[in-house]
Motif scaffolding. Structure first.
Motif, PDB file in Angstrom:
ATOM      1  N   GLU A  98     -22.184   1.859   2.982  1.00 15.15           N
ATOM      2  CA  GLU A  98     -23.557   2.102   2.536  1.00 15.15           C
ATOM      3  C   GLU A  98     -24.064   0.986   1.636  1.00 15.15           C
ATOM      4  O   GLU A  98     -25.225   0.578   1.723  1.00 15.15           O
ATOM      5  N   LEU A  99     -23.193   0.474   0.762  1.00 17.66           N
ATOM      6  CA  LEU A  99     -23.604  -0.551  -0.197  1.00 17.66           C
ATOM      7  C   LEU A  99     -23.384  -1.971   0.330  1.00 17.66           C
ATOM      8  O   LEU A  99     -23.785  -2.941  -0.325  1.00 17.66           O
ATOM      9  N   GLU A 100     -22.694  -2.072   1.464  1.00 21.46           N
ATOM     10  CA  GLU A 100     -22.386  -3.373   2.064  1.00 21.46           C
ATOM     11  C   GLU A 100     -21.628  -4.269   1.094  1.00 21.46           C
ATOM     12  O   GLU A 100     -21.978  -5.434   0.881  1.00 21.46           O
ATOM     13  N   GLU A 101     -20.577  -3.710   0.528  1.00 22.77           N
ATOM     14  CA  GLU A 101     -19.705  -4.478  -0.351  1.00 22.77           C
ATOM     15  C   GLU A 101     -18.293  -3.920  -0.278  1.00 22.77           C
ATOM     16  O   GLU A 101     -18.068  -2.836   0.251  1.00 22.77           O
ATOM     17  N   THR A 102     -17.339  -4.692  -0.777  1.00 22.02           N
ATOM     18  CA  THR A 102     -15.936  -4.284  -0.777  1.00 22.02           C
ATOM     19  C   THR A 102     -15.488  -3.955  -2.193  1.00 22.02           C
ATOM     20  O   THR A 102     -15.739  -4.730  -3.124  1.00 22.02           O
ATOM     21  N   PHE A 103     -14.859  -2.808  -2.350  1.00 19.27           N
ATOM     22  CA  PHE A 103     -14.421  -2.365  -3.675  1.00 19.27           C
ATOM     23  C   PHE A 103     -12.992  -2.835  -3.966  1.00 19.27           C
ATOM     24  O   PHE A 103     -12.136  -2.826  -3.073  1.00 19.27           O
ATOM     25  N   PRO A 104     -12.715  -3.208  -5.205  1.00 17.98           N
ATOM     26  CA  PRO A 104     -11.361  -3.639  -5.591  1.00 17.98           C
ATOM     27  C   PRO A 104     -10.462  -2.448  -5.919  1.00 17.98           C
ATOM     28  O   PRO A 104      -9.989  -2.288  -7.047  1.00 17.98           O
ATOM     29  N   ILE A 105     -10.230  -1.620  -4.898  1.00 18.27           N
ATOM     30  CA  ILE A 105      -9.394  -0.431  -5.078  1.00 18.27           C
ATOM     31  C   ILE A 105      -8.107  -0.577  -4.282  1.00 18.27           C
ATOM     32  O   ILE A 105      -8.140  -0.923  -3.096  1.00 18.27           O
ATOM     33  N   GLU A 106      -6.983  -0.315  -4.917  1.00 19.73           N
ATOM     34  CA  GLU A 106      -5.694  -0.257  -4.232  1.00 19.73           C
ATOM     35  C   GLU A 106      -5.143   1.153  -4.396  1.00 19.73           C
ATOM     36  O   GLU A 106      -5.150   1.709  -5.492  1.00 19.73           O
ATOM     37  N   LEU A 107      -4.667   1.732  -3.281  1.00 21.70           N
ATOM     38  CA  LEU A 107      -4.139   3.090  -3.295  1.00 21.70           C
ATOM     39  C   LEU A 107      -2.624   3.073  -3.152  1.00 21.70           C
ATOM     40  O   LEU A 107      -2.064   2.274  -2.401  1.00 21.70           O
ATOM     41  N   LEU A 108      -1.980   3.981  -3.875  1.00 21.05           N
ATOM     42  CA  LEU A 108      -0.517   4.066  -3.843  1.00 21.05           C
ATOM     43  C   LEU A 108      -0.109   5.527  -3.775  1.00 21.05           C
ATOM     44  O   LEU A 108      -0.519   6.331  -4.618  1.00 21.05           O
ATOM     45  N   GLN A 109       0.688   5.862  -2.770  1.00 19.95           N
ATOM     46  CA  GLN A 109       1.217   7.214  -2.666  1.00 19.95           C
ATOM     47  C   GLN A 109       2.491   7.299  -3.484  1.00 19.95           C
ATOM     48  O   GLN A 109       3.505   6.680  -3.154  1.00 19.95           O
ATOM     49  N   CYS A 110       2.429   8.066  -4.560  1.00 18.30           N
ATOM     50  CA  CYS A 110       3.560   8.101  -5.483  1.00 18.30           C
ATOM     51  C   CYS A 110       3.411   9.275  -6.442  1.00 18.30           C
ATOM     52  O   CYS A 110       2.300   9.614  -6.846  1.00 18.30           O
ATOM     53  N   ASP A 111       4.506   9.891  -6.807  1.00 24.11           N
ATOM     54  CA  ASP A 111       4.534  10.883  -7.860  1.00 24.11           C
ATOM     55  C   ASP A 111       4.228  10.205  -9.196  1.00 24.11           C
ATOM     56  O   ASP A 111       4.600   9.052  -9.419  1.00 24.11           O
ATOM     57  N   ALA A 112       3.539  10.903 -10.087  1.00 25.34           N
ATOM     58  CA  ALA A 112       3.116  10.304 -11.362  1.00 25.34           C
ATOM     59  C   ALA A 112       4.307   9.813 -12.183  1.00 25.34           C
ATOM     60  O   ALA A 112       4.274   8.707 -12.742  1.00 25.34           O
ATOM     61  N   LEU A 113       5.361  10.592 -12.250  1.00 30.19           N
ATOM     62  CA  LEU A 113       6.549  10.181 -13.003  1.00 30.19           C
ATOM     63  C   LEU A 113       7.222   8.977 -12.365  1.00 30.19           C
ATOM     64  O   LEU A 113       7.666   8.057 -13.067  1.00 30.19           O
ATOM     65  N   GLN A 114       7.288   8.971 -11.044  1.00 27.16           N
ATOM     66  CA  GLN A 114       7.872   7.829 -10.348  1.00 27.16           C
ATOM     67  C   GLN A 114       7.046   6.574 -10.566  1.00 27.16           C
ATOM     68  O   GLN A 114       7.592   5.467 -10.699  1.00 27.16           O
ATOM     69  N   PHE A 115       5.730   6.739 -10.607  1.00 30.86           N
ATOM     70  CA  PHE A 115       4.858   5.596 -10.845  1.00 30.86           C
ATOM     71  C   PHE A 115       5.105   5.012 -12.237  1.00 30.86           C
ATOM     72  O   PHE A 115       5.199   3.785 -12.404  1.00 30.86           O
ATOM     73  N   GLU A 116       5.215   5.878 -13.228  1.00 27.37           N
ATOM     74  CA  GLU A 116       5.514   5.402 -14.587  1.00 27.37           C
ATOM     75  C   GLU A 116       6.827   4.613 -14.610  1.00 27.37           C
ATOM     76  O   GLU A 116       6.903   3.525 -15.195  1.00 27.37           O
ATOM     77  N   GLN A 117       7.850   5.152 -13.974  1.00 28.07           N
ATOM     78  CA  GLN A 117       9.155   4.484 -13.957  1.00 28.07           C
ATOM     79  C   GLN A 117       9.085   3.142 -13.241  1.00 28.07           C
ATOM     80  O   GLN A 117       9.714   2.165 -13.659  1.00 28.07           O
ATOM     81  N   MET A 118       8.320   3.092 -12.145  1.00 27.09           N
ATOM     82  CA  MET A 118       8.170   1.847 -11.391  1.00 27.09           C
ATOM     83  C   MET A 118       7.510   0.762 -12.242  1.00 27.09           C
ATOM     84  O   MET A 118       7.961  -0.390 -12.267  1.00 27.09           O
ATOM     85  N   ILE A 119       6.445   1.146 -12.956  1.00 25.17           N
ATOM     86  CA  ILE A 119       5.741   0.175 -13.796  1.00 25.17           C
ATOM     87  C   ILE A 119       6.644  -0.325 -14.912  1.00 25.17           C
ATOM     88  O   ILE A 119       6.721  -1.531 -15.196  1.00 25.17           O
ATOM     89  N   LYS A 120       7.367   0.576 -15.547  1.00 27.34           N
ATOM     90  CA  LYS A 120       8.249   0.184 -16.652  1.00 27.34           C
ATOM     91  C   LYS A 120       9.388  -0.709 -16.170  1.00 27.34           C
ATOM     92  O   LYS A 120       9.841  -1.598 -16.897  1.00 27.34           O
ATOM     93  N   LYS A 121       9.837  -0.498 -14.943  1.00 25.31           N
ATOM     94  CA  LYS A 121      10.910  -1.324 -14.391  1.00 25.31           C
ATOM     95  C   LYS A 121      10.412  -2.726 -14.081  1.00 25.31           C
ATOM     96  O   LYS A 121      11.129  -3.710 -14.290  1.00 25.31           O
ATOM     97  N   ARG A 122       9.176  -2.829 -13.613  1.00 28.33           N
ATOM     98  CA  ARG A 122       8.632  -4.132 -13.221  1.00 28.33           C
ATOM     99  C   ARG A 122       8.116  -4.937 -14.400  1.00 28.33           C
ATOM    100  O   ARG A 122       8.138  -6.166 -14.385  1.00 28.33           O
ATOM    101  N   PHE A 123       7.638  -4.250 -15.410  1.00 29.66           N
ATOM    102  CA  PHE A 123       7.081  -4.937 -16.579  1.00 29.66           C
ATOM    103  C   PHE A 123       7.910  -4.549 -17.792  1.00 29.66           C
ATOM    104  O   PHE A 123       7.615  -3.572 -18.480  1.00 29.66           O
ATOM    105  N   LYS A 124       8.941  -5.311 -18.049  1.00 30.37           N
ATOM    106  CA  LYS A 124       9.900  -4.961 -19.086  1.00 30.37           C
ATOM    107  C   LYS A 124       9.452  -5.464 -20.462  1.00 30.37           C
ATOM    108  O   LYS A 124       8.377  -6.026 -20.622  1.00 30.37           O
ATOM    109  N   ASP A 125      10.299  -5.252 -21.469  1.00 32.00           N
ATOM    110  CA  ASP A 125      10.039  -5.699 -22.838  1.00 32.00           C
ATOM    111  C   ASP A 125       8.727  -5.158 -23.377  1.00 32.00           C
ATOM    112  O   ASP A 125       7.958  -5.859 -24.045  1.00 32.00           O
ATOM    113  N   ASN A 126       8.472  -3.864 -23.109  1.00 29.09           N
ATOM    114  CA  ASN A 126       7.273  -3.191 -23.615  1.00 29.09           C
ATOM    115  C   ASN A 126       5.970  -3.821 -23.127  1.00 29.09           C
ATOM    116  O   ASN A 126       4.924  -3.664 -23.750  1.00 29.09           O
TER     117      ASN A 126
END
Length: 238
Positions: A98-126
């Motif tokens: 409708e707006l003739e544009e592309t949105f910067p959205i990325e979708l991920l199928q994941c449990d919320a707790l698993q997502f938290e663990q994934m982020i913490k594993k990839r981005f270490k040292d707080n």
């Protein structure tokens, strides 16, 4: 974009769950609720435009799409349900067309707790607090006790700035007092009516209005870290 324009676009382009799943407490975030949440976040606190957004439990994408309408830099929509993400992807396509544009959205199928663990594993040292703003309409915890607070706690682990979350007004004192112990300033920024339409066979009324609070959590200044991701997040479009 004006408030009424956001609500109108969401109303006509974002379709609800086809077969909502009670185990996930799936209820549509209404266009009215989403538009007011996002407009408040952007106009009052500058927390949407040019920000990296996490929509935790994105469902059919109401808050993710609305964030893009207000100029979000990047939006990540996370949900456990593949069927919901398929609807979400179609809704994104509807608005983009409708707006003739592309949105910067990325979708991920994941449990919320698993997502938290994934982020913490990839981005270490707080360095895992990579999201400027986290948006949520979490389960109220009527099926799984404490689900609302679990979502909120995960958000506090991943946000470097602000969190917006919708909760029953009846739980206000508990939610705000608990969140304050996690190193955040907590404020009820709006009181809204959640017009909940009948979605399941056990619903006896066509619709029911629930009083909800839009709660904003702001990480206390001494804990605020403006962090930039060093690696890409694994992304999956259904």
């Amino acid at each position: 974009m004006k408030l009424w324009e956001i609500e109108d676009l969401l109303q006509h382009n974002v379709h609800p769950f086809q077969s909502p799943k009670i185990q996930y407490e799936q209820y549509i975030t209404t266009p009215h609720l989403a538009a007011h949440t996002l407009f408040t976040a952007n106009q009052s606190y500058d927390d949407i435009e040019n920000k990296t957004i996490l929509d935790l439990g994105t469902g059919t994408g109401m808050l993710s799409i609305g964030s893009c309408l207000l100029g979000a830099k990047q939006v990540f929509g996370v949900d456990i349900d593949e069927d919901a993400l398929k609807i979400c992807q179609q809704n994104i396509s509807n608005v983009e067309k409708e707006l003739e544009e592309t949105f910067p959205i990325e979708l991920l199928q994941c449990d919320a707790l698993q997502f938290e663990q994934m982020i913490k594993k990839r981005f270490k040292d707080n360095n895992h607090r990579i999201f400027d703003t986290i948006l949520m309409n979490p389960p109220f915890g009527t099926r799984v006790k404490g689900a609302d607070m679990m979502f909120l706690k995960i958000a506090t682990e991943l946000s470097n700035n602000a969190i917006y979350s919708l909760h029953k007004t009846s739980t206000r004192n508990f939610v705000t007092s608990k969140a304050a112990t996690w190193g955040f300033d907590v404020k009820v920024v709006a009181e809204l009516n959640y017009d909940l339409e009948a979605s399941y066979s056990f619903h006896k009324k066509k619709s029911q209005q629930i009083q909800v609070d839009l709660i904003r959590l702001q990480r206390k200044k001494q804990q605020t870290k403006q962090l930039q991701p060093k690696k890409q997040i694994a992304k999956k479009r259904p």
